[in-house]
Design a protein around this motif. Structure first.
Motif, PDB file in Angstrom:
ATOM      1  N   PRO A 160       3.766  -2.554  11.269  1.00 12.26           N
ATOM      2  CA  PRO A 160       5.429  -2.604  11.446  1.00 12.26           C
ATOM      3  C   PRO A 160       5.848  -1.637  12.330  1.00 12.26           C
ATOM      4  CG  PRO A 160       4.661  -2.955   9.103  1.00 12.26           C
ATOM      5  CD  PRO A 160       3.549  -2.325   9.887  1.00 12.26           C
ATOM      6  N   LEU A 179       5.743 -11.963   7.036  1.00 12.05           N
ATOM      7  CA  LEU A 179       6.582 -10.641   7.156  1.00 12.05           C
ATOM      8  C   LEU A 179       6.577  -9.700   7.971  1.00 12.05           C
ATOM      9  CD1 LEU A 179       6.600 -10.308   2.991  1.00 12.05           C
ATOM     10  CD2 LEU A 179       8.466 -11.262   4.431  1.00 12.05           C
ATOM     11  N   THR A 180       5.403  -9.450   8.583  1.00 17.26           N
ATOM     12  CA  THR A 180       4.900  -8.417   9.412  1.00 17.26           C
ATOM     13  C   THR A 180       4.737  -8.488  10.782  1.00 17.26           C
ATOM     14  OG1 THR A 180       2.667  -8.265   8.802  1.00 17.26           O
ATOM     15  CG2 THR A 180       3.725  -6.929   7.407  1.00 17.26           C
ATOM     16  N   LEU A 207       5.007  -4.389  -1.841  1.00 17.78           N
ATOM     17  CA  LEU A 207       4.687  -5.735  -2.133  1.00 17.78           C
ATOM     18  C   LEU A 207       3.350  -6.238  -2.604  1.00 17.78           C
ATOM     19  CD1 LEU A 207       6.136  -8.603  -2.512  1.00 17.78           C
ATOM     20  CD2 LEU A 207       6.170  -8.647  -0.032  1.00 17.78           C
ATOM     21  N   ALA A 217      -1.803  -7.742   8.091  1.00 12.81           N
ATOM     22  CA  ALA A 217      -0.711  -7.639   8.616  1.00 12.81           C
ATOM     23  C   ALA A 217      -0.750  -6.821  10.327  1.00 12.81           C
ATOM     24  CB  ALA A 217       0.314  -6.617   7.745  1.00 12.81           C
ATOM     25  N   TRP A 253      14.945  -4.816   1.573  1.00 17.58           N
ATOM     26  CA  TRP A 253      13.812  -4.857   2.692  1.00 17.58           C
ATOM     27  C   TRP A 253      13.984  -6.447   3.252  1.00 17.58           C
ATOM     28  CZ3 TRP A 253       8.364  -6.278   2.587  1.00 17.58           C
ATOM     29  CH2 TRP A 253       7.739  -6.512   3.725  1.00 17.58           C
ATOM     30  N   LEU A 254      13.423  -7.280   2.395  1.00 14.23           N
ATOM     31  CA  LEU A 254      13.325  -8.790   2.512  1.00 14.23           C
ATOM     32  C   LEU A 254      14.581  -9.354   3.048  1.00 14.23           C
ATOM     33  CD1 LEU A 254      11.115  -9.998  -0.160  1.00 14.23           C
ATOM     34  CD2 LEU A 254      10.327  -9.342   2.062  1.00 14.23           C
ATOM     35  N   LEU A 274       2.218 -13.333   3.903  1.00 10.64           N
ATOM     36  CA  LEU A 274       2.227 -11.790   4.009  1.00 10.64           C
ATOM     37  C   LEU A 274       2.479 -11.568   5.631  1.00 10.64           C
ATOM     38  CD1 LEU A 274      -0.307 -10.541   1.614  1.00 10.64           C
ATOM     39  CD2 LEU A 274       2.033 -10.318   1.553  1.00 10.64           C
ATOM     40  N   VAL A 309      12.421  -3.569  -2.503  1.00  8.80           N
ATOM     41  CA  VAL A 309      11.694  -4.694  -1.745  1.00  8.80           C
ATOM     42  C   VAL A 309      12.733  -5.904  -1.395  1.00  8.80           C
ATOM     43  CG1 VAL A 309       9.779  -6.459  -1.835  1.00  8.80           C
ATOM     44  CG2 VAL A 309       9.377  -3.994  -2.401  1.00  8.80           C
ATOM     45  N   GLU A 326       9.246  -0.041   6.474  1.00  9.79           N
ATOM     46  CA  GLU A 326       8.657  -1.419   6.385  1.00  9.79           C
ATOM     47  C   GLU A 326       7.286  -1.283   6.046  1.00  9.79           C
ATOM     48  OE1 GLU A 326       9.872  -4.320   9.905  1.00  9.79           O
ATOM     49  OE2 GLU A 326      10.078  -2.243  10.568  1.00  9.79           O
ATOM     50  N   SER A 327       6.561  -0.580   6.543  1.00  3.81           N
ATOM     51  CA  SER A 327       5.011  -0.291   5.886  1.00  3.81           C
ATOM     52  C   SER A 327       4.912   0.162   4.743  1.00  3.81           C
ATOM     53  CB  SER A 327       4.465   0.708   6.740  1.00  3.81           C
ATOM     54  OG  SER A 327       4.188   0.359   8.196  1.00  3.81           O
ATOM     55  N   TYR A 377       6.345  -3.108   2.421  1.00  2.00           N
ATOM     56  CA  TYR A 377       5.179  -4.178   2.409  1.00  2.00           C
ATOM     57  C   TYR A 377       4.034  -3.719   1.460  1.00  2.00           C
ATOM     58  CZ  TYR A 377       1.210  -6.956   4.417  1.00  2.00           C
ATOM     59  OH  TYR A 377       0.231  -7.687   4.441  1.00  2.00           O
TER      60      TYR A 377
END
Length: 367
Positions: A238, A158-159, A250, A235, A330-331, A155, A327, A243-244, A247
């Motif tokens: 972001p 990602l951030t 997720l 995290a 975004w990834l 996690l 999601v 993004e927030s 995330y």
């Protein structure tokens, strides 16, 4: 982004207030908070330093609802900041001018903290993203926390959005993460047998002076001290609201997936402390730009392979919530456009100046 039948969730975002000329942080956060409060009410507040402010959503049923509230809050605080002649940026650390120690907000709680933690406060101007997922049964929440531990470094990758500190490139994707291990109660949580065990440990830490109060349990996962939620705090904040929100979607899916695993009686993963520390270090140093430590095997594995494995696990929950497409998109954007740390560095490379990084952050925080 869909509605699903998943537990409600919410997000807290922390920001820095900076001077538009020097681009360094300035102690004017409370002015921005006061100006934004007529519109945002209790969803905006100050933070431990006078450089920082925090916004928060109400409990939400969908990622779309989270995103709408995050955008509203960012729009309002950025507007009020501009009217006051300052700017708001979403970065895990200050890019420029982090004069130490930072100016602290005043009050009995802060005084107790300064007496206890002393020089640790000198680098406390750091900004995180916290996701709350509704889990009212505290015993169950603690067991889900145990299951979450091996996913925390993934996690973080990602951030990661804090490459700079005090006008220099730290060489890390998340320098914020590297400041936390010095605190007595921070980083990945230990494993707990029950909520009673958790409370017993916290009481022992309070008696030892390692905490000011239960709100200063800074583990990256904890049962919230004030809400019926499990709070995931690993995290960096972001750069963008989208993004927030994604995330957070997720994280909610992951918590729901692991909650089902707990209900099935799954044992907690046993992770040696030195491997967890190494996994955090790799994630903080490289983000998605290299290898992470696979905590199942102890082997270095491409970071995106670890992300893809996690996505495959939670894919059915994301689909049930209506969040799978968003999601996944975004990834994919992180794979091609980079995490926050990469984008900060790209902003510097375009002109060769760190002031351009701050301008980039100010533009995209409000966008």
């Amino acid at each position: 982004m869909g509605t699903g039948s998943a537990p409600r969730f919410g997000v807290e975002e922390e920001f820095l207030v900076v001077d538009p000329l020097t681009r360094g942080p300035v102690p004017r956060a409370q002015e921005v908070v006061d100006a934004a409060r007529p519109q945002l009410g209790g969803c905006v507040s100050g933070e431990i330093t006078t450089w920082q402010l925090e916004t928060r959503t109400e409990p939400c049923a969908s990622a779309a609802e989270v995103l709408d509230q995050l955008r509203q809050a960012r729009t309002e605080v950025c507007k009020q900041a501009r009217d006051l002649g300052v700017r708001v940026i979403a970065s895990g650390t200050p890019v420029l001018g982090a004069t130490l120690p930072p100016p602290m907000t005043q009050g009995p709680r802060q005084t107790r903290g300064q007496e206890s933690f002393r020089g640790l406060h000198d680098e406390l101007a750091i900004c995180a993203l916290h996701v709350h997922v509704e889990l009212p049964d505290r015993d169950h929440a603690v067991r889900v926390s145990n299951q979450l531990r091996p996913y925390l470094p993934v996690l973080l990758t990602l951030t990661a959005n804090s490459p700079y500190w005090d006008g220099r490139d730290s060489g890390y994707a998340s320098w914020r993460t590297m400041t936390w291990p010095r605190w007595p109660v921070a980083g990945p949580p230990p494993e707990f047998a029950s909520a009673a065990h958790y409370d017993e440990v916290v009481e022992t830490l309070l008696a030892a002076g390692a905490l000011v109060d239960r709100g200063t349990v800074f583990w990256d996962v904890r049962p919230s001290a004030s809400h019926p939620t499990l709070e995931v705090r690993v995290a960096d904040v972001p750069i963008t609201a989208e993004e927030s929100a994604l995330y957070a979607a997720l994280v909610r899916a992951l918590v729901a997936h692991l909650s089902a695993r707990v209900e099935e009686g799954a044992a907690s993963p046993q992770i040696p402390g030195e491997l967890m520390r190494t996994a955090y270090w790799r994630a903080a140093r490289d983000g998605l730009c290299g290898d992470g430590l696979d905590l199942r095997t102890g082997r270095l594995t491409p970071a995106f392979e670890l992300v893809d494995r996690m996505l495959a696990e939670v894919g059915p929950v994301l689909a049930a919530n209506g969040d799978a497409e968003s999601v996944t998109g975004w990834l994919a954007s992180l794979r091609h456009g980079g995490i926050g740390a990469q984008r900060q560095r790209a902003a510097q490379r375009r002109q060769g100046k760190l002031t351009d990084v701050v301008d980039y952050l100010a533009e995209h925080t409000a966008g």
